[in-house]
Each structure stands twice: as C-alpha cells, then as structure tokens.
Design a protein around this motif. Sequence first.
Motif, PDB file in Angstrom:
ATOM      1  N   LEU C  60       0.832  -1.206   0.000  1.00 25.17           N
ATOM      2  CA  LEU C  60       0.000   0.000   0.000  1.00 25.17           C
ATOM      3  C   LEU C  60       0.864   1.253   0.000  1.00 25.17           C
ATOM      4  O   LEU C  60       0.616   2.202  -0.763  1.00 25.17           O
ATOM      5  CB  LEU C  60      -0.916  -0.024   1.227  1.00 25.17           C
ATOM      6  CG  LEU C  60      -1.805   1.179   1.502  1.00 25.17           C
ATOM      7  CD1 LEU C  60      -2.803   1.389   0.376  1.00 25.17           C
ATOM      8  CD2 LEU C  60      -2.555   0.999   2.825  1.00 25.17           C
ATOM      9  N   LEU C  61       1.892   1.260   0.841  1.00 23.60           N
ATOM     10  CA  LEU C  61       2.780   2.427   0.851  1.00 23.60           C
ATOM     11  C   LEU C  61       3.501   2.549  -0.486  1.00 23.60           C
ATOM     12  O   LEU C  61       3.673   3.656  -1.016  1.00 23.60           O
ATOM     13  CB  LEU C  61       3.784   2.337   2.001  1.00 23.60           C
ATOM     14  CG  LEU C  61       3.238   2.465   3.426  1.00 23.60           C
ATOM     15  CD1 LEU C  61       4.387   2.441   4.430  1.00 23.60           C
ATOM     16  CD2 LEU C  61       2.438   3.757   3.597  1.00 23.60           C
ATOM     17  N   ASP C  62       3.921   1.422  -1.040  1.00 26.87           N
ATOM     18  CA  ASP C  62       4.585   1.471  -2.350  1.00 26.87           C
ATOM     19  C   ASP C  62       3.669   2.095  -3.398  1.00 26.87           C
ATOM     20  O   ASP C  62       4.079   2.988  -4.145  1.00 26.87           O
ATOM     21  CB  ASP C  62       4.972   0.051  -2.800  1.00 26.87           C
ATOM     22  CG  ASP C  62       6.195  -0.458  -2.061  1.00 26.87           C
ATOM     23  OD1 ASP C  62       6.869   0.351  -1.391  1.00 26.87           O
ATOM     24  OD2 ASP C  62       6.462  -1.663  -2.147  1.00 26.87           O
ATOM     25  N   LEU C  63       2.440   1.620  -3.452  1.00 26.05           N
ATOM     26  CA  LEU C  63       1.502   2.147  -4.430  1.00 26.05           C
ATOM     27  C   LEU C  63       1.265   3.645  -4.207  1.00 26.05           C
ATOM     28  O   LEU C  63       1.332   4.455  -5.143  1.00 26.05           O
ATOM     29  CB  LEU C  63       0.174   1.380  -4.353  1.00 26.05           C
ATOM     30  CG  LEU C  63      -0.948   1.888  -5.265  1.00 26.05           C
ATOM     31  CD1 LEU C  63      -0.546   1.825  -6.732  1.00 26.05           C
ATOM     32  CD2 LEU C  63      -2.240   1.102  -5.035  1.00 26.05           C
ATOM     33  N   SER C  68       2.179   9.438  -5.623  1.00 26.13           N
ATOM     34  CA  SER C  68       2.111  10.676  -4.845  1.00 26.13           C
ATOM     35  C   SER C  68       2.340  11.917  -5.694  1.00 26.13           C
ATOM     36  O   SER C  68       1.822  12.990  -5.397  1.00 26.13           O
ATOM     37  CB  SER C  68       3.089  10.636  -3.681  1.00 26.13           C
ATOM     38  OG  SER C  68       4.406  10.591  -4.157  1.00 26.13           O
ATOM     39  N   GLY C  69       3.102  11.783  -6.774  1.00 27.09           N
ATOM     40  CA  GLY C  69       3.359  12.952  -7.608  1.00 27.09           C
ATOM     41  C   GLY C  69       2.112  13.469  -8.307  1.00 27.09           C
ATOM     42  O   GLY C  69       2.002  14.664  -8.583  1.00 27.09           O
ATOM     43  N   GLU C  70       1.189  12.586  -8.545  1.00 28.95           N
ATOM     44  CA  GLU C  70      -0.009  13.002  -9.286  1.00 28.95           C
ATOM     45  C   GLU C  70      -1.236  13.157  -8.395  1.00 28.95           C
ATOM     46  O   GLU C  70      -2.312  13.544  -8.867  1.00 28.95           O
ATOM     47  CB  GLU C  70      -0.316  11.986 -10.405  1.00 28.95           C
ATOM     48  CG  GLU C  70      -0.449  10.563  -9.884  1.00 28.95           C
ATOM     49  CD  GLU C  70      -0.470   9.519 -11.011  1.00 28.95           C
ATOM     50  OE1 GLU C  70      -1.451   9.538 -11.772  1.00 28.95           O
ATOM     51  OE2 GLU C  70       0.487   8.718 -11.104  1.00 28.95           O
ATOM     52  N   ALA C  71      -1.109  12.863  -7.106  1.00 24.70           N
ATOM     53  CA  ALA C  71      -2.273  12.864  -6.211  1.00 24.70           C
ATOM     54  C   ALA C  71      -2.383  14.157  -5.421  1.00 24.70           C
ATOM     55  O   ALA C  71      -1.378  14.705  -4.956  1.00 24.70           O
ATOM     56  CB  ALA C  71      -2.186  11.696  -5.229  1.00 24.70           C
ATOM     57  N   GLY C  72      -3.605  14.642  -5.282  1.00 19.44           N
ATOM     58  CA  GLY C  72      -3.851  15.798  -4.413  1.00 19.44           C
ATOM     59  C   GLY C  72      -4.118  15.370  -2.986  1.00 19.44           C
ATOM     60  O   GLY C  72      -4.029  16.182  -2.063  1.00 19.44           O
ATOM     61  N   GLY C  73      -4.426  14.090  -2.800  1.00 20.58           N
ATOM     62  CA  GLY C  73      -4.689  13.549  -1.469  1.00 20.58           C
ATOM     63  C   GLY C  73      -4.993  12.075  -1.584  1.00 20.58           C
ATOM     64  O   GLY C  73      -5.160  11.554  -2.690  1.00 20.58           O
ATOM     65  N   PHE C  74      -5.011  11.397  -0.434  1.00 16.83           N
ATOM     66  CA  PHE C  74      -5.275   9.956  -0.422  1.00 16.83           C
ATOM     67  C   PHE C  74      -6.325   9.599   0.617  1.00 16.83           C
ATOM     68  O   PHE C  74      -6.383  10.216   1.696  1.00 16.83           O
ATOM     69  CB  PHE C  74      -3.992   9.170  -0.079  1.00 16.83           C
ATOM     70  CG  PHE C  74      -2.998   9.106  -1.184  1.00 16.83           C
ATOM     71  CD1 PHE C  74      -3.135   8.171  -2.207  1.00 16.83           C
ATOM     72  CD2 PHE C  74      -1.918   9.985  -1.223  1.00 16.83           C
ATOM     73  CE1 PHE C  74      -2.203   8.113  -3.243  1.00 16.83           C
ATOM     74  CE2 PHE C  74      -0.988   9.933  -2.252  1.00 16.83           C
ATOM     75  CZ  PHE C  74      -1.134   8.995  -3.262  1.00 16.83           C
ATOM     76  N   VAL C  75      -7.115   8.591   0.271  1.00 14.99           N
ATOM     77  CA  VAL C  75      -7.976   7.955   1.257  1.00 14.99           C
ATOM     78  C   VAL C  75      -7.648   6.465   1.261  1.00 14.99           C
ATOM     79  O   VAL C  75      -7.567   5.850   0.186  1.00 14.99           O
ATOM     80  CB  VAL C  75      -9.470   8.168   0.940  1.00 14.99           C
ATOM     81  CG1 VAL C  75     -10.349   7.182   1.718  1.00 14.99           C
ATOM     82  CG2 VAL C  75      -9.883   9.598   1.266  1.00 14.99           C
ATOM     83  N   ARG C  90       4.634  10.562   5.841  1.00 15.02           N
ATOM     84  CA  ARG C  90       5.543  10.667   4.696  1.00 15.02           C
ATOM     85  C   ARG C  90       5.160  11.726   3.675  1.00 15.02           C
ATOM     86  O   ARG C  90       6.008  12.166   2.909  1.00 15.02           O
ATOM     87  CB  ARG C  90       5.573   9.324   3.964  1.00 15.02           C
ATOM     88  CG  ARG C  90       6.365   8.275   4.698  1.00 15.02           C
ATOM     89  CD  ARG C  90       6.569   7.078   3.798  1.00 15.02           C
ATOM     90  NE  ARG C  90       7.554   6.177   4.384  1.00 15.02           N
ATOM     91  CZ  ARG C  90       7.970   5.091   3.776  1.00 15.02           C
ATOM     92  NH1 ARG C  90       7.517   4.788   2.575  1.00 15.02           N
ATOM     93  NH2 ARG C  90       8.859   4.301   4.351  1.00 15.02           N
ATOM     94  N   LEU C  91       3.870  12.059   3.606  1.00 15.25           N
ATOM     95  CA  LEU C  91       3.410  12.919   2.521  1.00 15.25           C
ATOM     96  C   LEU C  91       2.957  14.284   3.014  1.00 15.25           C
ATOM     97  O   LEU C  91       2.500  14.430   4.151  1.00 15.25           O
ATOM     98  CB  LEU C  91       2.231  12.260   1.793  1.00 15.25           C
ATOM     99  CG  LEU C  91       2.536  11.003   0.976  1.00 15.25           C
ATOM    100  CD1 LEU C  91       1.268  10.498   0.330  1.00 15.25           C
ATOM    101  CD2 LEU C  91       3.589  11.295  -0.091  1.00 15.25           C
ATOM    102  N   ALA C  92       3.070  15.264   2.152  1.00 17.61           N
ATOM    103  CA  ALA C  92       2.568  16.599   2.462  1.00 17.61           C
ATOM    104  C   ALA C  92       1.068  16.705   2.184  1.00 17.61           C
ATOM    105  O   ALA C  92       0.378  17.521   2.779  1.00 17.61           O
ATOM    106  CB  ALA C  92       3.326  17.637   1.629  1.00 17.61           C
ATOM    107  N   GLN C  93       0.564  15.883   1.279  1.00 16.23           N
ATOM    108  CA  GLN C  93      -0.873  15.946   0.964  1.00 16.23           C
ATOM    109  C   GLN C  93      -1.727  15.405   2.122  1.00 16.23           C
ATOM    110  O   GLN C  93      -1.236  14.636   2.938  1.00 16.23           O
ATOM    111  CB  GLN C  93      -1.197  15.083  -0.275  1.00 16.23           C
ATOM    112  CG  GLN C  93      -0.584  15.522  -1.541  1.00 16.23           C
ATOM    113  CD  GLN C  93       0.606  14.651  -1.899  1.00 16.23           C
ATOM    114  OE1 GLN C  93       1.459  14.356  -1.040  1.00 16.23           O
ATOM    115  NE2 GLN C  93       0.679  14.248  -3.153  1.00 16.23           N
ATOM    116  N   PRO C  94      -3.019  15.751   2.116  1.00 21.76           N
ATOM    117  CA  PRO C  94      -3.929  15.146   3.095  1.00 21.76           C
ATOM    118  C   PRO C  94      -4.034  13.635   2.891  1.00 21.76           C
ATOM    119  O   PRO C  94      -4.140  13.169   1.757  1.00 21.76           O
ATOM    120  CB  PRO C  94      -5.283  15.808   2.789  1.00 21.76           C
ATOM    121  CG  PRO C  94      -4.960  17.075   2.071  1.00 21.76           C
ATOM    122  CD  PRO C  94      -3.680  16.805   1.323  1.00 21.76           C
ATOM    123  N   VAL C  95      -3.958  12.893   3.971  1.00 25.80           N
ATOM    124  CA  VAL C  95      -4.120  11.435   3.951  1.00 25.80           C
ATOM    125  C   VAL C  95      -5.160  11.098   5.004  1.00 25.80           C
ATOM    126  O   VAL C  95      -4.980  11.409   6.192  1.00 25.80           O
ATOM    127  CB  VAL C  95      -2.789  10.715   4.275  1.00 25.80           C
ATOM    128  CG1 VAL C  95      -3.008   9.198   4.294  1.00 25.80           C
ATOM    129  CG2 VAL C  95      -1.699  11.106   3.285  1.00 25.80           C
TER     130      VAL C  95
END
Lengths: 225, 225, 225, 225, 225, 225
Positions: C60-63, C68-75, C90-95
């Motif tokens: 999951l982290l790998d994916l 991450s370069g193309e995502a504005g956020g993750f759920v 790890r990320l600056a975007q909202p998770v």
Amino acid sequence: MQDRPLIVINPNSSTQVTQGISAALDPLRGLGVPIRCETLAEGPPGIESQAQADLVIAPLLDLAMSLSGEAGGFVIACFGDPGLHALRDRLAQPVLGIQECAVMTALTMGQRFGVISILRPSIPRHMRAFGAMGVTARCAGDRALNLGVGQLAEPALTLARMIEVGTELRDSDGADVLILGCAGMAGYRADLEQRLGLPVIDPCQAAVSMAVGRMALYWTRKETE
Amino acid sequence: MQDRPLIVINPNSSTQVTQGISAALDPLRGLGVPIRCETLAEGPPGIESQAQADLVIAPLLDLAMSLSGEAGGFVIACFGDPGLHALRDRLAQPVLGIQECAVMTALTMGQRFGVISILRPSIPRHMRAFGAMGVTARCAGDRALNLGVGQLAEPALTLARMIEVGTELRDSDGADVLILGCAGMAGYRADLEQRLGLPVIDPCQAAVSMAVGRMALYWTRKETE
Amino acid sequence: MQDRPLIVINPNSSTQVTQGISAALDPLRGLGVPIRCETLAEGPPGIESQAQADLVIAPLLDLAMSLSGEAGGFVIACFGDPGLHALRDRLAQPVLGIQECAVMTALTMGQRFGVISILRPSIPRHMRAFGAMGVTARCAGDRALNLGVGQLAEPALTLARMIEVGTELRDSDGADVLILGCAGMAGYRADLEQRLGLPVIDPCQAAVSMAVGRMALYWTRKETE
Amino acid sequence: MQDRPLIVINPNSSTQVTQGISAALDPLRGLGVPIRCETLAEGPPGIESQAQADLVIAPLLDLAMSLSGEAGGFVIACFGDPGLHALRDRLAQPVLGIQECAVMTALTMGQRFGVISILRPSIPRHMRAFGAMGVTARCAGDRALNLGVGQLAEPALTLARMIEVGTELRDSDGADVLILGCAGMAGYRADLEQRLGLPVIDPCQAAVSMAVGRMALYWTRKETE
Amino acid sequence: MQDRPLIVINPNSSTQVTQGISAALDPLRGLGVPIRCETLAEGPPGIESQAQADLVIAPLLDLAMSLSGEAGGFVIACFGDPGLHALRDRLAQPVLGIQECAVMTALTMGQRFGVISILRPSIPRHMRAFGAMGVTARCAGDRALNLGVGQLAEPALTLARMIEVGTELRDSDGADVLILGCAGMAGYRADLEQRLGLPVIDPCQAAVSMAVGRMALYWTRKETE
Amino acid sequence: MQDRPLIVINPNSSTQVTQGISAALDPLRGLGVPIRCETLAEGPPGIESQAQADLVIAPLLDLAMSLSGEAGGFVIACFGDPGLHALRDRLAQPVLGIQECAVMTALTMGQRFGVISILRPSIPRHMRAFGAMGVTARCAGDRALNLGVGQLAEPALTLARMIEVGTELRDSDGADVLILGCAGMAGYRADLEQRLGLPVIDPCQAAVSMAVGRMALYWTRKETE
C-alpha cells in the motif's frame, strides 16, 4: 444575611410542577434556610428538547437577576441545568443545578448510577452533560419511560413503568443507585426504593440538600471579608 | 437542490468579524457549493462569556429558521457552538459547529491538540465542551493569549503572543496540532504554522470544509427518498 | 494544482469492492475534485484479520508513494486504516482513513455510535482503534453480522441481518448513529436509515467528504508559502 | 515441552542491539526457561518511524512463523510492539510485546508512569498505543532525549540527559515510575533508579519477566487438553 | 429523630486537630443539626501513609458502631476516607467522607480542581482515590507543600507555601478550584481564596455541608417506612 | 538470595482455600523460585465485604512483616488486594496483588475483560478497584454467580453457573478474556476455557506468574547496589 431564602426556579411554566417540587422539599425546610419556589412564567409547559432548554435561559437569567438582591442562593430545577454556568458566573451566591447535584449525590451513594428519563430523545442530551461533568465512566445507563402526557397522569401506570425501567438499569446495566431524570417525579421515590432495593435520588432534593450547607458557609466567608 | 448555499452565521454583531470569516473561506469557494456569511445583528459585539453564548441562541435560532428554506446547510461560527444541538435537532439539513469541527479535524491531524484562546475565563467552557465530546484525553492543553481588545488590534503583537502561547502548548503540554480558539484568527494561521512547525486549524475553515461534502451526500439521500 | 485527484485506495484486491466504493462516491463527484479509485493488486481478496491489515501496509505504501506525484490527497479505504499514520507522516498531501473519518463524522451526528461489523473477531481490533482515537466513551457498541461470504452475497438476507444488528445497537446499547464497519456496504445505507430512523454512515463517503475540503485548504496553504 | 525456548526477536537488524537485549536478560536466565535472542536481518538498523515499525511486520511474522515449531513463546523487542496482535492471533504460544509489558509492569509499581523516549516524533505513536491499551489516564508524560546517534554513543552524555528528562517527568509531570521507551537502554536502568529514587523499567526485562511464568502455565494447560 | 447528631470522627489521635475541625464547622452549626466531633484515641498522631490509613479502619469502625445508636450520620474526617465504604455498607444512616465530598463539591464550583497536599507520597494515594471516583479527567493537578511538622507549626510560612503551590496549580496546571488535601487546614481557606482569586474547599466543611441536608431527607424516608 | 521463597498469603482463615491456591500454583513450581502458601489465621472464613477486606489488613501486615526477613516476595491472595499498597510501601521486595495482576494479565490476552464474581455486592468494590487502576474502559462487565456456600460446594452446579455467566459476559458484554474474581476457582479454569472458547485467568496464577520474574530482576538489582 442568613434570612435570605434559597430560591428554586422551575423553568417551565407549570405551577403544578412547581408545587410538586415544593412538596418534595418539605423535609428540608427544617434546616433554618427559607426555601422559596418560583415558576418561570415565560417558560414552556414542559422542557423536552435541547431547544426548549436553551430558550429558557434568557428569561431564567432575567428572573434570577431580578431576584438576586433578595436571594441567598439559587437552584435551577430542570434536569438539564439550563443557564447554570451563566448564572454561576454572574452571581456571588451559590448557584446549583439539579442535574449536576443529582449526579454528585449519586456518586456518594453507589458506584454506578442509572437514570430514569421520561423520553428517549433526552438521553443524548444527558450524555453530553455527563461527559461535560467527566463522569461518563460511572453512568451505568440511561433508559426512558417513553410515556406520553396522558400516561404520565396515571400514577399506577407510571410507577409500574418506572419499576420496569429501574429493574433493567439494575440488572442489565449494573446500576446500584438511581436518579430520577426529571424535576417532577419525587413522589415515586419512596416506592421505587422499596421495590428495587436501591437508593433513588430526586434531583431537586439533592440540589437543595447541597445548597443549604453551602449557603451557610458562604455567609461566613462574606462576613470575614 | 445543489444550488442552495451553505449559510455561515456569525453570532456576534461585528460585520468586521463576518468579513474576516468570509475571507478565510475563500479557498473553499471553488467546491461548487455557494457559501454565504451572515451576521447576527442581535448578537453582542463579541462573545466572551457563557451567558453571552447562551443568550445568542434565541435570535440565532430565529435567524436560522427564517433562512432554512433557502439554506443547504448551516455553520454556527462561534467557538462554543451556541445552539448547535438545538438547531441540529430541528432541521433536516447538515448543521455544524466550528468548535466541534475544529476538534474532529484536529483528531485527524495530530495526536494531542492544543487550543489558543483569547481570554482565560473561556477555558473552563471549552473543557466542558471537550468533555461533552468525549475527547478530553486528546486535549494537550488550552492556554489564553490574555490580550485586551486594544492589543488584539495590533497584528504584530498578537502574532508574537500567539507564537509564545503556541510554543508552550507544543513544548510544555505536548500538543502536535493547534486549534485557533476563536472565529476571527484565520489570518494568523499560515504564519503560526510556519513558525511552530505544527498544523494549525482555523475552526471556520474546518467546519465549512466538513460541511461541503456532507451537503453533497445529503442531497443524494433526499433525492432517493 | 487543483486538478490533482483524490486517490482512494482499496487495499484488497477485489475490483468488485473498488467498483462499489466508486459508486458510493458518485454524489461527491460534483465538488470539483477528481476522485480516482485504485485497487491494490497485491492485497488479499478481503481483509479480515490484524495480520492481513498489517501485511497490506508494505504494498500500500509502495503504491501510494508511486502515485504521490499526481495525487492531491489519499484515502485508505479499509475499515482499520492500515498504513494511515505511516503514509500521513511521509506525505505533504492530506491522507485520511475511512475508519477515523467515519468516527469523526459520527461524533457530529449523534452522541453514541454503534458499529455494524462483518465478523466478530474484528471487534477487538476496532476497540483498539477507538481507544487510540480516545473516543471509547462515545462508542455504544460494536456488533457483528457474523455472515459468511455466501450469505453476504444475498442482499435481502444481509439487509435483514443488518436491521437486526442495528436494532440491538439502537435499543440495547443506546446508539443514536450507526457506522457501517466495512468499505463495501454503502448500498445498504439508505434502507438502514429508513428502517432504523437513525443516521447511518458509510465510511468511504465520510472520508472522501472530509478530504475534499481539506484538499482545497491545502492548495491555498501551499500557494502562500 | 518445557525445554522449548522463549524467543526474543529484535526487529531491527543491529546485532549490537540484540546483544544488549540479551545481556539485559541475564538475570532471568536462571528461571528454567531457555531464552534465545534473534535479530531480524531484514529489519532497518533502527526503528524510528511508524512506517519503519509497520514495514518490519511482514519479515517479522515470517521469521516468527518459521521458528514457531521450536518456540515456547515469543517476545517482540521493539517499543511499539509491531506485529504483536497479528502474531498473537496466529499462534497458540504466549506472544508478548515489550511496550505492552512495560506498561503493565509500571502499573503495578507506581500510580503514574513517565516514558523516556529517544526522539520526539515517537511520542504521538506511543500515545496512540497507550490509548489502545486504555491506560492514558495513568501516563504522567512522555518526554524525548532528542539525542542523535552520535550523542547516544557517549554513555556519560546519554545518562546525563536521561537524568534530566527523568527529573522533569518526576517533578513537573508527577511520574512515580519510569519506563525506558526503547529496547536498548537497559544498561542505564540501575544508575537512573539510584539517581532519581524511582523504579525504572526496562521493557525487554518486563516482557521476558512476564513471559516466563505464562509459558509455564501454558504448558500445563496444553497437557490437560 | 432529628435531634440525633452528625458525628464527625477525626481518625487521628490529635485533639488539637479535632478542635480545629470543630472550629471550621461553626458556620454550619446553625442548620438545626447537632454536630459532634470525636477523636479516635487509637489512631496515630497523624495519617501520612497508606498503611496508617488502612490500620485506623478497625478502631474507627469500632468507634462508629458503638456510637451508631445515637448518631444521625457520620463524617470520616481524614483526606483518604479510610473505612468509608465499609461503614457505609454497615449503617442505614448517611456516611460521608471528606475526600469524596471535597471532590464532589469542587466539581460544582470549577471545571478542574487542584489539590494542595502536605507531603508528596500522599499524591499516588489521592490519584488512586480519584480514579476510583472516576473523576481523574477533572483533576488538574495535585502538588505537595513538602513541609515538615515544625514548618507547619508556623502559619506565615505555611500560608506562603500554600500560595506558592496554589499558584502553580492555577497557572501551570489550569485549576480553577482548589481543595485543601488535609483535614486541618481550614484556617487558611479565606486567605488563600483572597490571594489566588479561586474558590478553595475545606474538605470537612464540604462533607458536613453535604451531610446535613442528607440527614434531613433520610429522616423523612425512614418515617415513611 | 535466590533461595528466598515467594510467600503467598491467603488472608482468609480457610486452609482448604490455601490448599486450593497451592495446587493451582503447581505448574509454576518448576521456575526455580520456592513458592510457599500461608493462611492468615486471624482472617475470617471468607472475605465477602469491604469491611472484611479492610479488617484483614492489620493482621495481614503483621504476618507479612514477621515473614519479611525470609521472603523474596509476597503475593496477597484475595481478589480485592487488601493491604497491597500499604505492604508495597513498606517492603523492598516485590509485593503483588492477585486482582491487580489478573487485570494486567487480562490486558495482554484480550481487549475487554469480563469478571466472574461470586456475589453481587462485590461488584461495586471491583469497579472502584478498576477505576483506581485506570482501566475501566477495558472492563466489559462484571457478573455474579450469586451462589450460596452450599451451592458452591457442588462442582457441577458451580461450573454450570460459571458457563452461564461467562456466556453472558462474552455475548452480551463483549468480553474476549475472562477473570475468575475469587482466589479459589482455579480448578474450573480449564473447563471454562474449553467451553467458552476464551482465555480464562486465575488471579493467583497470574500474580505468581508475574512475581517470579520480578524477583529474579530484583535480586540482580540488589546485587549491583
């Protein structure tokens, strides 16, 4: 200053409820503090919702402030304590709420309290209050009679339902002390105690019981200042 | 129905505060939900006490009910959420409070939140609210700026004091996310985040941010009924 | 930057589940944020144990990092939020995680939430999560359907069992809001709400609903830096 | 069956750390249970983040399952207990984590425990774990040494900083028992106890201490089946 | 039956302490309930440890049982409430403890209470008691004077130290109401209140204040049986 | 010093109970620490009330202090831990209580523990203890067998009732680990585990299991001083 009365304000407009509260306080009238019960004429006939509880605060504060010069202390007699903190912040006299005092009293009479409410929608409101008091872990449960006005007018039916709900609180939820979650049920207290074998707390009695001593201490404190 | 706006009600009478709230919501205006900010003319210039918070409920409910036909949802924009549960009980639309939403948002951005309050007497009120929310264990601390109106009018002084208080919350109390405990401090958010290295939550932004998605879900639900 | 999508990752390998999640999110697609659902091919067909939840974290982290370069956020769309804090760090975007967001949403819709789980062994895992969130006092109960895969494939049987479990949560446990404790049950939400008279939360909807506004705020913050 | 060893797995790849753990367990080698310490070769040199903790679970479970036929029990020797519940679910033998056991041991040696962590970012992770354990109210505080690898290599400097942090936990936070929040600090325990006048718990010692008796009870239980 | 006195038992053997307690109760003597203070001759000169508290229970129960025929109620006047639950279980009359009543009173006068203890080793004992009461979340802190017997004999020095400790409880810990964590400090209450601007609770006054009303209610209840 | 025994004191006067405790500890006798069981001759035949628990503390402390020179550690073998903190404060050796250890052990074997008590009046006492331990949120329930002495003498009847109560704790209350709330029920443990499919903890076994390792660590610590 000791002749100033404790003023108990019923924030609904029912004088019948006020009379019931006053009767429940008779055993406490021998303690040397005059007890005076007032009805909030501007209140609704009964307080069943959060909105009703919130909306009585304005006229309740007005009434209390207008009486503050002659009052030795106040009790707000609605299980929900509308306006309690607002009035407490404003006055130097003791200000107590029947819900808060019922809970504090219960905590000295059993380990987990159960609440007998009139209607189910009140329960989330009670839970918010117990959370604000920080005592959620000592609440065994809160269960509603779910009786309408007509049914509540029949004492035998009401008592039977209270025994049923109290039994669930005792046996399923583990309550070892019960609180009547309404200002007007004091008349059932003795019967419930006898039938369930648990102490039962009427919140108005609990609040006035706590207020009387506090007023005595308060007079002293003021005199030394 | 999607063209009904989210109505954000500032329950104090300061249009300057309302304008500040509105500006803070600009980043959220691109989400396809109209956002409309209203001032409660009957409110006090500022809400600093429990009594003030309680007393705005009556006119606030009146205003909200009068607007309910045209509103897709409501946000109550006072850190204290006056009238929140009363309005939520009455309306089918989403009703959110900025205090509740700030806390829920903080719980997804750090493990223990700190609150920057304006004045010390607000803190017990906040603690009662956090208790009612059941999240006391995740509150690292609540500290006040203790600045007067005159001082709050000087941005540099206010920011300096916010950094001081935020540093205490972070270093003494262990907060890893901060909440601005007032509706009108959004302008300091970016600077505070940069200086303290912690996420900082403006409660109005948090509430509107949560409301927008909920309104979208709500429309759907209604349509299927 | 606002055209970057919110990427919802289903950490099990079932594209059917991913499609169900995607359909549940349709009402939220009008908010101006692209929503993209991804299936974790390396995940198990379903996540039922703590070990399965733990073991999907690595792929999951790998994916997520690869996207991450193309995502504005993750759920993260598994009720258990595997990898949530690791990815958030790890990320600056909202998770956001669907379990955490379902709970935070429930706390603004009722006073005590009940959870409908698929299988009983998941319940201790949920309780650990609610404890970590510090919200145990607001969980009324968590009850399992205890249906096998075959039974879950029959919608009428599943709904009947959900109504049965939801009724216990409401009447025995005192829940006034329900959470579907699984990513793939959104289709039952409307029926359950109607039958039980309580709000019912689909966790994927809750998380995406919270993510959209946060992404809008995030873009702004980045632009001011 | 009593000759099967307790296998203590260090989930980082540092054999030096494993040797330190093994030395700390010497006092427990006389209890009739063989104690064997293993290093997880696939682990990182140290575990400092949530992601590192999560990612060791896969190889850790592989190693433990491969050893399960010869093991009488397992201890996971990382303060964070990665994989604890997953492994416990899978095996019949006792499986203990050093964080959980350190806390349970502390609860029988003082009323409020303080934790000495290496780095500040670990603290939210610890707090989530204490919340999941339901013991937040008994945690006085968690404070970090904030020393780099180079500084940690100097024992005198490290001890001085531990005394400093321990003194804050005792005097500012009210801790009356301390936990070393890392697997490799046992060598400082005696000095810290003497200097601070409080019991100090090494988590590896705590876990092995609890495991030995449980293994003895477990053998019996199996023999009666 | 109303002429039966409330008997306040000081479980240490110091008649000087008993006299101090009695003097502190003077403001409450006008409430129509006779108040009688007894010294437990078999008690130690002071109660500073858990063992001392536990060991007074046997003679305390003996004394109370021997007086039970003439008593309308009992107060156990040691901050630690030794024998409280044992005596309460045995008697029909109200039995109150000064620690429990001080806390319940504090919860109606502020949101977070601070405790001023004499010696540091008492604090874990207090924390166990607050935990048993379920009110830990409302305890802001408990700090000790750490004064020896000689120093406690000097009022000016003692008051100065109480102000110092009370200031820490107010400013560092966030207490908005203080409890004197000892039966014999009532004489400092007024000065402390004035200097700190917070309500200060003497536990003996709090308990007698709560007992008086309860005795009145109790008489009534018995009369109806 | 390692040849000093762990002394387990049964604070009731029944040598039959002591023999049962001793038999339950047989699996732990191979751990290299001598285990010696003592009966408190001055104790009552059984401990069923708070008063009985409190009143054994005096002779229990006397016995323990008289044996302290020859003891490597102590276990107090009454579910209620009378005198635990008093003895712990007085001695340098490890002192453990069976209630505290049963709970700490349960917390590492399941997420929510259920307690099987003999009689209902013990339950509030247990709840006070769990509150003092700060673990109330992890207690699923406490239910009583409510069997008299005669019934308890019939093993088949007792086991049947234990299965009944255990089933309620598991299915209605959500317990996933059970504690036998009494020192003398170890003989039922294996049958209960098998019938209910949950781990069942005998508190004496739990305490001795935790004591043995601690004694080993303690010896070492003393040797380094």
